[in-house]
Each structure stands twice: as structure tokens, then as C-alpha cells.
Design an enzyme around this catalytic site. Sequence first.
Site, PDB file in Angstrom:
ATOM      1  N   TYR A 142      18.741 -22.096  20.766  1.00  0.00           N
ATOM      2  CA  TYR A 142      19.185 -20.917  21.527  1.00  0.00           C
ATOM      3  C   TYR A 142      20.711 -20.803  21.471  1.00  0.00           C
ATOM      4  CZ  TYR A 142      19.654 -17.683  25.487  1.00  0.00           C
ATOM      5  OH  TYR A 142      19.952 -16.605  26.288  1.00  0.00           O
TER       6      TYR A 142
HETATM    7  N1  LIG Z   1      17.691 -15.087  31.651  1.00  0.00           N
HETATM    8  C1  LIG Z   1      18.802 -15.747  31.377  1.00  0.00           C
HETATM    9  O1  LIG Z   1      19.101 -16.767  32.037  1.00  0.00           O
HETATM   10  C2  LIG Z   1      19.728 -15.264  30.297  1.00  0.00           C
HETATM   11  C3  LIG Z   1      21.026 -15.811  30.261  1.00  0.00           C
HETATM   12  C4  LIG Z   1      21.894 -15.388  29.266  1.00  0.00           C
HETATM   13  C5  LIG Z   1      21.488 -14.456  28.341  1.00  0.00           C
HETATM   14  N2  LIG Z   1      20.225 -13.938  28.387  1.00  0.00           N
HETATM   15  C6  LIG Z   1      19.836 -12.980  27.352  1.00  0.00           C
HETATM   16  O2  LIG Z   1      19.401 -11.780  27.956  1.00  0.00           O
HETATM   17  C7  LIG Z   1      18.509 -11.100  27.058  1.00  0.00           C
HETATM   18  C8  LIG Z   1      17.280 -10.663  27.830  1.00  0.00           C
HETATM   19  O3  LIG Z   1      16.582 -11.791  28.269  1.00  0.00           O
HETATM   20  P1  LIG Z   1      15.847 -11.897  29.684  1.00  0.00           P
HETATM   21  O4  LIG Z   1      16.401 -13.051  30.372  1.00  0.00           O
HETATM   22  O5  LIG Z   1      15.838 -10.592  30.355  1.00  0.00           O
HETATM   23  O6  LIG Z   1      14.385 -12.353  29.210  1.00  0.00           O
HETATM   24  P2  LIG Z   1      13.006 -11.571  29.069  1.00  0.00           P
HETATM   25  O7  LIG Z   1      12.601 -11.013  30.368  1.00  0.00           O
HETATM   26  O8  LIG Z   1      12.104 -12.506  28.367  1.00  0.00           O
HETATM   27  O9  LIG Z   1      13.389 -10.349  28.136  1.00  0.00           O
HETATM   28  C9  LIG Z   1      13.523 -10.451  26.758  1.00  0.00           C
HETATM   29  C10 LIG Z   1      13.071  -9.151  26.163  1.00  0.00           C
HETATM   30  O10 LIG Z   1      13.277  -9.213  24.755  1.00  0.00           O
HETATM   31  C11 LIG Z   1      12.106  -8.711  24.145  1.00  0.00           C
HETATM   32  N3  LIG Z   1      11.914  -9.226  22.791  1.00  0.00           N
HETATM   33  C12 LIG Z   1      11.671 -10.489  22.387  1.00  0.00           C
HETATM   34  N4  LIG Z   1      11.504 -10.530  21.067  1.00  0.00           N
HETATM   35  C13 LIG Z   1      11.645  -9.267  20.612  1.00  0.00           C
HETATM   36  C14 LIG Z   1      11.588  -8.636  19.355  1.00  0.00           C
HETATM   37  N5  LIG Z   1      11.339  -9.341  18.230  1.00  0.00           N
HETATM   38  N6  LIG Z   1      11.786  -7.292  19.267  1.00  0.00           N
HETATM   39  C15 LIG Z   1      12.028  -6.579  20.372  1.00  0.00           C
HETATM   40  N7  LIG Z   1      12.066  -7.080  21.607  1.00  0.00           N
HETATM   41  C16 LIG Z   1      11.896  -8.415  21.720  1.00  0.00           C
HETATM   42  C17 LIG Z   1      10.968  -9.121  25.054  1.00  0.00           C
HETATM   43  O11 LIG Z   1       9.857  -8.291  24.784  1.00  0.00           O
HETATM   44  P3  LIG Z   1       8.341  -8.813  24.923  1.00  0.00           P
HETATM   45  O12 LIG Z   1       8.032  -8.712  26.388  1.00  0.00           O
HETATM   46  O13 LIG Z   1       7.576  -7.868  24.072  1.00  0.00           O
HETATM   47  O14 LIG Z   1       8.312 -10.233  24.429  1.00  0.00           O
HETATM   48  C18 LIG Z   1      11.590  -8.897  26.413  1.00  0.00           C
HETATM   49  O15 LIG Z   1      11.442  -7.574  26.835  1.00  0.00           O
HETATM   50  C19 LIG Z   1      18.219 -12.079  25.927  1.00  0.00           C
HETATM   51  O16 LIG Z   1      19.026 -11.749  24.812  1.00  0.00           O
HETATM   52  C20 LIG Z   1      18.660 -13.414  26.504  1.00  0.00           C
HETATM   53  O17 LIG Z   1      19.052 -14.328  25.518  1.00  0.00           O
HETATM   54  C21 LIG Z   1      19.333 -14.327  29.358  1.00  0.00           C
END
Ligand SMILES: NC(=O)c1ccc[n+]([C@@H]2O[C@H](COP(=O)([O-])OP(=O)(O)OC[C@H]3O[C@@H](n4cnc5c(N)ncnc54)[C@H](OP(=O)(O)O)[C@@H]3O)[C@@H](O)[C@H]2O)c1
Length: 274
Positions: A142
Site C-alpha cells: 500500500y
Molecule cells: N481509509 C483510510 O484510512 C485512508 C487513508 C488514506 C488514504 N485513503 C485512500 O482513500 C481512498 C478511498 O478509500 P476509502 O478509505 O474510502 O475506502 P473504501 O470505502 O474501500 O473505498 C474505496 C473505493 O474505491 C473503489 N475501487 C476499488 N478498486 C477499484 C477499481 N479498480 N475501479 C474503480 N473503483 C475501485 C471501491 O469500489 P468497490 O466498492 O466497487 O470495491 C470503493 O468505492 C483510497 O485511495 C485510499 O487509499 C484511505
Amino acid sequence: MARAVLVTGAGSGIGLATARLLTAKGYRVYGGVRREEDAARLAQEGVVPLLLDVTREEDLLRARERLVGEGLWGLVVNAGIAVAGPLELVPLSAFREALEVNVLGAFATVKAFLPLLRASRGRVVLMGSVSGLVALPLMGPYAASKFALEALADALRVELLPFGVRVVLIEPGSVATPIWERSLRRAEGYLEPPPPGTEGVYGRYLEVARRVAERSAKRGLPPERVAEAVLKALESPNPRARYLVAHPARARETLLLRLLPAPLRDRLVARFLG
Ligand SMILES: NC(=O)c1ccc[n+]([C@@H]2O[C@H](COP(=O)([O-])OP(=O)(O)OC[C@H]3O[C@@H](n4cnc5c(N)ncnc54)[C@H](OP(=O)(O)O)[C@@H]3O)[C@@H](O)[C@H]2O)c1
């Protein structure tokens, strides 16, 4: 006419919170999702759903065709996955998937929509992470993907300056979203049972990984906090290159870890992980 913004990965977590906030602020929001049921849910909230897997070029081209007439002012490159675990145990295929979605997917998304953003002198907001600033153990794949996103942001920001397209990177700390649970489920697929020859070797690490993920899912920032930073990145007349969004203590820790000499940093991290 309202400005159009596309948010990828808008079906849950930060993407969903961002799509909701931007809709409430009067933007015309397009939400990229992969499942029909997520599309239907978004439509009920006034977000225009687009079926969009960022690893599929044909999806990206179809989405661009859809937006050509209306134009696009903002692109929030948010879709991402977390691939975690001790590096010895992470299969190549899982590491590849992290890079495929988080790096190449982000690159392909920007590439697909740049003609529209150049025409509107719009904005690109990339969803980085504090894992792109400090790579902690058990988060290797990651962190590698988010470090790569830092590089992409730095190169893109200057390349697009002459066209008036601003590029902003958001760097959240732990946020309470489904990503943690999903990463645990994904890791169970390749860590249980452990690959032959590694039985019992990393047992304690796996416990720690589970504990950190569960704590982050519960006590992380609400995704709405990150959505507010995205809004700022889109609306500020002079946006910063980066917005770190984390609990103040976590933000200080991250910045400190970046400054410390490696031996000291490693000791601190090891102590934190017990
Ligand atoms: N949560 C944290 O602590 C955190 C911290 C720093 C950065 N981030 C970043 O924030 C972003 C959003 O993450 P989140 O925390 O909100 O997690 P999340 O709820 O799992 O959201 C991730 C989203 O990305 C989508 N996705 C995954 N693979 C994909 C693909 N191949 N094509 C299109 N969509 C895809 C997922 O869709 P599906 O539902 O269809 O799988 C989901 O809607 C990510 O880039 C993550 O790295 C998160």
C-alpha cells in the site's frame, strides 16, 4: 450551469462522503462505481453514477465520451485498495493489484480526462495517504503505491501549470471506512493458511496488523473530514500542493518520522508495534 466533478470510487467511504458534500455544495457530481446497486444508490442521492473500473481502459473511455458534451471541471482520483501484510507473505499478484488500482488506475484516470480538464482549466485532486510519506511495516504494498502517487502528483503538478490545471494531493491519516475490513479480508485470502515454510513465522505480526486495522476502522477520522479537504482543494483560489488530513498527534508523528535518522525511526516504529 453547475461545475461538473467526477469522483472515482464513489460507492463508499471517502468517495461517497465527497460525492455527497460536493452535491450539497451545488456541483454536478458524477460518481464512478463498479456495481449496479451502488449506481442506483448514488442516483437516489442526486449523484450521476458512471460504471467505472479504473483498471479498465474501455470504462474510462466510455465515461469520457459521456462527459464530452458537458465538460468536466474537477476530477477526484479516489478509487483505491489497501494491500497489506509482511512482504515475504504478500503474493506478487496482490502487490500487482495494489499498483494496478492505486497507481496505474490513477494515472489512466487522469490521462483519460485531461483533455476535458485542460479545456476547463480545471482541477485534479489525487487521494494519497500518510502512507505515501512514511512506509510502516505490514503496509509495504500500500505504501509503495501511495509513494508512487506522490511522485505522480509532483510531476503532474508542474506539467499542467502552463494549462492552468491545478493538481492537489490529499494525504489522509486513518479514516473510518470499509477499506480496513476489506484489506483484512483480502489479506486472509493469502495469509491464511500461511505460504508453506512460513507457518508460525509471522504470527505475531498478523495479530498486530489485525489490531491496527480494527482500531483504525473504529477510531479513524470520519470520511467527511477528508471530503472537506477535497472541497478546499477544489475551491481554494490558490490551493496547496498537499493537504495532510489527520489527527494532530498522527500528523506530528508522521512529520517527525520523516525527519528522524533511520535507526531511531525504526526503533520507534518497532516499539509502537510492540
Ligand atoms: N481509509 C483510510 O484510512 C485512508 C487513508 C488514506 C488514504 N485513503 C485512500 O482513500 C481512498 C478511498 O478509500 P476509502 O478509505 O474510502 O475506502 P473504501 O470505502 O474501500 O473505498 C474505496 C473505493 O474505491 C473503489 N475501487 C476499488 N478498486 C477499484 C477499481 N479498480 N475501479 C474503480 N473503483 C475501485 C471501491 O469500489 P468497490 O466498492 O466497487 O470495491 C470503493 O468505492 C483510497 O485511495 C485510499 O487509499 C484511505
